[in-house]
Scaffold this motif. Structure first.
Motif, PDB file in Angstrom:
ATOM      1  N   ILE A  77       0.835  -1.205   0.000  1.00 18.22           N
ATOM      2  CA  ILE A  77       0.000   0.000   0.000  1.00 18.22           C
ATOM      3  C   ILE A  77       0.867   1.250   0.000  1.00 18.22           C
ATOM      4  O   ILE A  77       0.646   2.187  -0.771  1.00 18.22           O
ATOM      5  N   LEU A  78       1.872   1.268   0.876  1.00 19.37           N
ATOM      6  CA  LEU A  78       2.669   2.475   1.003  1.00 19.37           C
ATOM      7  C   LEU A  78       3.585   2.693  -0.190  1.00 19.37           C
ATOM      8  O   LEU A  78       4.145   3.755  -0.353  1.00 19.37           O
ATOM      9  N   GLN A  79       3.724   1.662  -1.032  1.00 21.76           N
ATOM     10  CA  GLN A  79       4.550   1.805  -2.219  1.00 21.76           C
ATOM     11  C   GLN A  79       3.730   2.088  -3.470  1.00 21.76           C
ATOM     12  O   GLN A  79       4.248   2.089  -4.572  1.00 21.76           O
ATOM     13  N   GLN A  80       2.424   2.343  -3.281  1.00 19.16           N
ATOM     14  CA  GLN A  80       1.577   2.640  -4.429  1.00 19.16           C
ATOM     15  C   GLN A  80       2.069   3.917  -5.099  1.00 19.16           C
ATOM     16  O   GLN A  80       2.282   4.940  -4.455  1.00 19.16           O
ATOM     17  N   SER A  81       2.231   3.849  -6.377  1.00 21.05           N
ATOM     18  CA  SER A  81       2.681   5.034  -7.108  1.00 21.05           C
ATOM     19  C   SER A  81       1.540   5.773  -7.766  1.00 21.05           C
ATOM     20  O   SER A  81       1.582   6.975  -7.955  1.00 21.05           O
ATOM     21  N   ASN A  82       0.490   5.057  -8.121  1.00 22.44           N
ATOM     22  CA  ASN A  82      -0.642   5.685  -8.785  1.00 22.44           C
ATOM     23  C   ASN A  82      -1.709   5.998  -7.750  1.00 22.44           C
ATOM     24  O   ASN A  82      -2.609   5.217  -7.491  1.00 22.44           O
ATOM     25  N   LEU A  83      -1.601   7.154  -7.130  1.00 24.44           N
ATOM     26  CA  LEU A  83      -2.532   7.510  -6.058  1.00 24.44           C
ATOM     27  C   LEU A  83      -3.940   7.757  -6.573  1.00 24.44           C
ATOM     28  O   LEU A  83      -4.919   7.553  -5.868  1.00 24.44           O
ATOM     29  N   GLN A  84      -4.061   8.200  -7.802  1.00 23.28           N
ATOM     30  CA  GLN A  84      -5.386   8.481  -8.339  1.00 23.28           C
ATOM     31  C   GLN A  84      -6.223   7.212  -8.421  1.00 23.28           C
ATOM     32  O   GLN A  84      -7.384   7.181  -8.029  1.00 23.28           O
ATOM     33  N   ASP A  85      -5.614   6.123  -8.932  1.00 21.94           N
ATOM     34  CA  ASP A  85      -6.344   4.858  -8.994  1.00 21.94           C
ATOM     35  C   ASP A  85      -6.650   4.339  -7.613  1.00 21.94           C
ATOM     36  O   ASP A  85      -7.721   3.789  -7.364  1.00 21.94           O
ATOM     37  N   TYR A  86      -5.730   4.523  -6.702  1.00 19.42           N
ATOM     38  CA  TYR A  86      -5.967   4.003  -5.357  1.00 19.42           C
ATOM     39  C   TYR A  86      -7.027   4.810  -4.621  1.00 19.42           C
ATOM     40  O   TYR A  86      -7.762   4.289  -3.792  1.00 19.42           O
ATOM     41  N   ASP A  87      -7.093   6.115  -4.933  1.00 20.01           N
ATOM     42  CA  ASP A  87      -8.157   6.936  -4.347  1.00 20.01           C
ATOM     43  C   ASP A  87      -9.520   6.350  -4.657  1.00 20.01           C
ATOM     44  O   ASP A  87     -10.420   6.304  -3.812  1.00 20.01           O
ATOM     45  N   LYS A  88      -9.698   5.910  -5.898  1.00 25.91           N
ATOM     46  CA  LYS A  88     -10.981   5.340  -6.300  1.00 25.91           C
ATOM     47  C   LYS A  88     -11.274   4.070  -5.514  1.00 25.91           C
ATOM     48  O   LYS A  88     -12.419   3.811  -5.150  1.00 25.91           O
ATOM     49  N   LEU A  89     -10.218   3.299  -5.248  1.00 22.39           N
ATOM     50  CA  LEU A  89     -10.402   2.069  -4.475  1.00 22.39           C
ATOM     51  C   LEU A  89     -10.866   2.388  -3.058  1.00 22.39           C
ATOM     52  O   LEU A  89     -11.786   1.763  -2.535  1.00 22.39           O
ATOM     53  N   ILE A  90     -10.233   3.370  -2.431  1.00 25.03           N
ATOM     54  CA  ILE A  90     -10.596   3.730  -1.069  1.00 25.03           C
ATOM     55  C   ILE A  90     -11.990   4.334  -1.005  1.00 25.03           C
ATOM     56  O   ILE A  90     -12.730   4.149  -0.053  1.00 25.03           O
ATOM     57  N   CYS A  91     -12.365   5.071  -2.055  1.00 25.35           N
ATOM     58  CA  CYS A  91     -13.646   5.774  -2.047  1.00 25.35           C
ATOM     59  C   CYS A  91     -14.832   4.851  -2.277  1.00 25.35           C
ATOM     60  O   CYS A  91     -15.970   5.256  -2.106  1.00 25.35           O
ATOM     61  N   GLU A  92     -14.563   3.632  -2.711  1.00 23.03           N
ATOM     62  CA  GLU A  92     -15.670   2.692  -2.897  1.00 23.03           C
ATOM     63  C   GLU A  92     -16.246   2.320  -1.548  1.00 23.03           C
ATOM     64  O   GLU A  92     -15.548   1.850  -0.669  1.00 23.03           O
ATOM     65  N   GLU A  93     -17.508   2.535  -1.347  1.00 23.14           N
ATOM     66  CA  GLU A  93     -18.139   2.259  -0.059  1.00 23.14           C
ATOM     67  C   GLU A  93     -18.761   0.880  -0.073  1.00 23.14           C
ATOM     68  O   GLU A  93     -19.417   0.504  -1.033  1.00 23.14           O
ATOM     69  N   VAL A  94     -18.489   0.147   0.984  1.00 19.22           N
ATOM     70  CA  VAL A  94     -19.080  -1.172   1.103  1.00 19.22           C
ATOM     71  C   VAL A  94     -20.592  -1.041   1.166  1.00 19.22           C
ATOM     72  O   VAL A  94     -21.113  -0.204   1.885  1.00 19.22           O
ATOM     73  N   VAL A  95     -21.289  -1.843   0.387  1.00 24.02           N
ATOM     74  CA  VAL A  95     -22.754  -1.775   0.370  1.00 24.02           C
ATOM     75  C   VAL A  95     -23.285  -2.186   1.728  1.00 24.02           C
ATOM     76  O   VAL A  95     -22.942  -3.236   2.257  1.00 24.02           O
ATOM     77  N   TYR A 421     -12.693  -2.169  14.068  1.00 24.68           N
ATOM     78  CA  TYR A 421     -11.445  -1.897  13.345  1.00 24.68           C
ATOM     79  C   TYR A 421     -11.716  -1.744  11.860  1.00 24.68           C
ATOM     80  O   TYR A 421     -12.351  -2.594  11.243  1.00 24.68           O
ATOM     81  N   ASN A 422     -11.238  -0.649  11.290  1.00 23.18           N
ATOM     82  CA  ASN A 422     -11.346  -0.396   9.867  1.00 23.18           C
ATOM     83  C   ASN A 422      -9.963  -0.530   9.249  1.00 23.18           C
ATOM     84  O   ASN A 422      -9.063   0.262   9.548  1.00 23.18           O
ATOM     85  N   LYS A 423      -9.789  -1.521   8.411  1.00 21.34           N
ATOM     86  CA  LYS A 423      -8.473  -1.806   7.839  1.00 21.34           C
ATOM     87  C   LYS A 423      -8.002  -0.743   6.859  1.00 21.34           C
ATOM     88  O   LYS A 423      -6.842  -0.767   6.427  1.00 21.34           O
ATOM     89  N   SER A 424      -8.877   0.195   6.478  1.00 21.37           N
ATOM     90  CA  SER A 424      -8.502   1.230   5.505  1.00 21.37           C
ATOM     91  C   SER A 424      -7.967   2.496   6.166  1.00 21.37           C
ATOM     92  O   SER A 424      -7.653   3.464   5.468  1.00 21.37           O
ATOM     93  N   THR A 425      -7.846   2.501   7.476  1.00 20.54           N
ATOM     94  CA  THR A 425      -7.468   3.723   8.188  1.00 20.54           C
ATOM     95  C   THR A 425      -6.092   4.235   7.777  1.00 20.54           C
ATOM     96  O   THR A 425      -5.929   5.404   7.414  1.00 20.54           O
ATOM     97  N   ILE A 426      -5.082   3.360   7.840  1.00 23.12           N
ATOM     98  CA  ILE A 426      -3.725   3.811   7.545  1.00 23.12           C
ATOM     99  C   ILE A 426      -3.560   4.190   6.079  1.00 23.12           C
ATOM    100  O   ILE A 426      -2.862   5.157   5.741  1.00 23.12           O
ATOM    101  N   GLU A 427      -4.225   3.443   5.191  1.00 24.93           N
ATOM    102  CA  GLU A 427      -4.142   3.822   3.772  1.00 24.93           C
ATOM    103  C   GLU A 427      -4.688   5.220   3.537  1.00 24.93           C
ATOM    104  O   GLU A 427      -4.131   6.018   2.780  1.00 24.93           O
ATOM    105  N   THR A 428      -5.793   5.509   4.208  1.00 25.17           N
ATOM    106  CA  THR A 428      -6.412   6.828   4.054  1.00 25.17           C
ATOM    107  C   THR A 428      -5.478   7.931   4.523  1.00 25.17           C
ATOM    108  O   THR A 428      -5.276   8.943   3.831  1.00 25.17           O
ATOM    109  N   ILE A 429      -4.879   7.755   5.698  1.00 22.94           N
ATOM    110  CA  ILE A 429      -3.969   8.765   6.230  1.00 22.94           C
ATOM    111  C   ILE A 429      -2.738   8.900   5.330  1.00 22.94           C
ATOM    112  O   ILE A 429      -2.246  10.012   5.108  1.00 22.94           O
ATOM    113  N   THR A 430      -2.259   7.788   4.795  1.00 27.51           N
ATOM    114  CA  THR A 430      -1.090   7.833   3.911  1.00 27.51           C
ATOM    115  C   THR A 430      -1.382   8.633   2.651  1.00 27.51           C
ATOM    116  O   THR A 430      -0.576   9.468   2.206  1.00 27.51           O
ATOM    117  N   ILE A 431      -2.539   8.402   2.048  1.00 25.23           N
ATOM    118  CA  ILE A 431      -2.909   9.129   0.830  1.00 25.23           C
ATOM    119  C   ILE A 431      -3.047  10.621   1.113  1.00 25.23           C
ATOM    120  O   ILE A 431      -2.550  11.458   0.356  1.00 25.23           O
TER     121      ILE A 431
END
Length: 437
Positions: A77-95, A421-431
């Motif tokens: 996650i922390l080595q992601q280079s394409n932040l724009q694509d990853y933003d879309k992944l994080i923004c997807e809300e679980v139904v 626990y939300n597993k997306s917390t650190i990814e969000t702060i990193t972005i």
């Protein structure tokens, strides 16, 4: 009522047995991945977040998510280079699936409005005075040479996972981060090799202050058995207690979040649309969960410096607006704040007027504290928008999974109090951190 239903001794014996039997597996799931952390940060004690793979039960009547396996994923996650694509992944809300459980409303007690108001007013007056004794500045890293902001976020995220795995209450987690922050403020130049030990000792103290069913020291030692001994945890516990002068019972931010959501529910209950947080319904329960997950991210992000009470009101403003579908796309708003800026300074006959009315009418409750105005939320709301890229995790706390009877027997305030626990917390702060660079 506002104290997280602290000492309810009428809990199901069934819960006690099931919780004890899960201690070993819970500890293992919350373990640090020290060797991988060393590769990422150069320090062997920094924890890594984990991703939980979710699968659904085949029986459609019982669709509560169950944990299948845990896979380390922090390095990629922390080595992601394409932040724009990853933003879309994080923004997807679980139904949200509101059929996973139901609420039994027969246990809710009716209290006269006058008696409740008088008791609440007296209680809150004391709490505001009491809070002054525990106030501290949030610039605790200014006197630390080795510890950095991203390390604090990772440690606090790990403490959330520990609390979730042990079925602890939210109050326990917030007490632990309060101890860590106050300790770092008072003790300069804490060694990075002792940072994880500080976190473990802090949550060990917090759980003894808050939890009805305490764990043993061996349970906590399993979390870090490759790093520290039981004796070292005990020694750190003593050091923390002495450093904080044995003042271990502050009003935590989750206390104020529960207080303000209660005020909102009382205000909106006779209005249309009625969007509540603590109503005993599935929809309100998930709405409250989303609010708290966003609040967790804000508070463990060291870069976020806004007042906690204003942050709570700002999140209530945005979460309710999201529910009412006032804004079409939160992902766009998180990137560009023009839409929220235009809306916030308009709509005097609609939602803004309603929220302004809420703050004014609630002044009678807030008279003991600093007076809050609608305009105070201006800068806070703009900064909170960026955290809405967080992907909401609607899975139930482990203690509630496949346990409808326990849900039926539990008071609603206690059900809301379990830390998740939300597993997306650190990814969000990193972005967010990379975008701010």
């Amino acid at each position: 009522m506002l104290n997280n239903s602290k000492k309810q001794k009428s809990k199901s014996k069934k819960l006690s047995k099931s919780k004890d039997s899960e201690v070993k597996s819970s500890c293992e799931s919350a373990n640090f991945k020290s060797e991988q952390a060393a590769c990422q940060y150069g320090y062997y004690i920094i924890p890594l977040e984990r991703q939980t793979t979710i699968k659904k039960v085949k029986n459609e009547k019982d669709i509560s998510p169950i944990l299948e396996e845990e896979i380390p994923f922090g390095s990629s996650i922390l080595q992601q280079s394409n932040l724009q694509d990853y933003d879309k992944l994080i923004c997807e809300e679980v139904v949200k699936d509101f059929t996973s459980f139901t609420f039994n409303n027969s246990l809710e007690h009716q209290i006269s409005q006058e008696d409740e108001y008088e008791t609440l007013s007296e209680f809150m007056r004391e709490q505001v005075k009491y809070e002054e004794n525990y106030s501290y500045k949030k610039n605790y890293l200014n006197n630390q040479n080795e510890i950095q902001s991203h390390m604090v976020a990772i440690l606090f995220d790990w403490l959330i996972e520990v609390a979730h795995s042990f079925h602890f209450k939210r109050e326990t987690f917030y007490l632990s981060i309060n101890y860590v922050e106050r300790y770092l403020l008072r003790q300069p130049n804490v060694q990075i090799s002792k940072f994880q030990l500080l976190g473990v000792a802090a949550i060990f103290i917090a759980h003894k202050c808050e939890e009805i069913y305490p764990k043993t020291l061996k349970d906590f030692h399993r979390l870090i058995q490759d790093q520290y001994t039981i004796q070292e945890i005990e020694q750190m516990e003593v050091v923390i207690l002495k450093s904080l002068n044995f003042r271990m019972y502050p009003n935590t931010p989750i206390f104020w979040l529960n207080y303000y959501t209660k005020l909102w529910d009382e205000f909106i209950i006779d209005k249309d649309p009625c969007v509540m947080f603590k109503e005993r319904t599935n929809e309100a329960y998930y709405r409250y969960r989303e609010l708290v997950q966003l609040f967790d991210v804000c508070l463990i992000d060291y870069q976020y410096k806004q007042n906690e009470k204003l942050t709570i009101l700002g999140l209530i403003y945005l979460v309710v607006a999201k529910q009412l579908q006032i804004f079409d796309e939160y992902e766009t708003m998180a990137i560009s704040q023009s839409e929220i800026c235009d809306f916030y300074h308009s709509d005097e006959e609609g939602y803004n007027k309603l929220f302004r009315q809420f703050i004014l009418q609630s002044e009678i409750y807030l008279e003991f504290d600093r007076r809050i105005f609608f305009e105070d939320l201006n800068d806070v709301i703009y900064q909170l928008l960026k955290y809405f890229i967080l992907r909401f995790d609607n899975s139930l706390p482990r203690v509630l999974l496949n346990n409808q009877q326990f849900i039926d027997e539990m008071q609603h305030e206690e059900l809301l109090s379990f830390q998740t626990y939300n597993k997306s917390t650190i990814e969000t702060i990193t972005i967010i951190s990379k975008k701010n660079q």
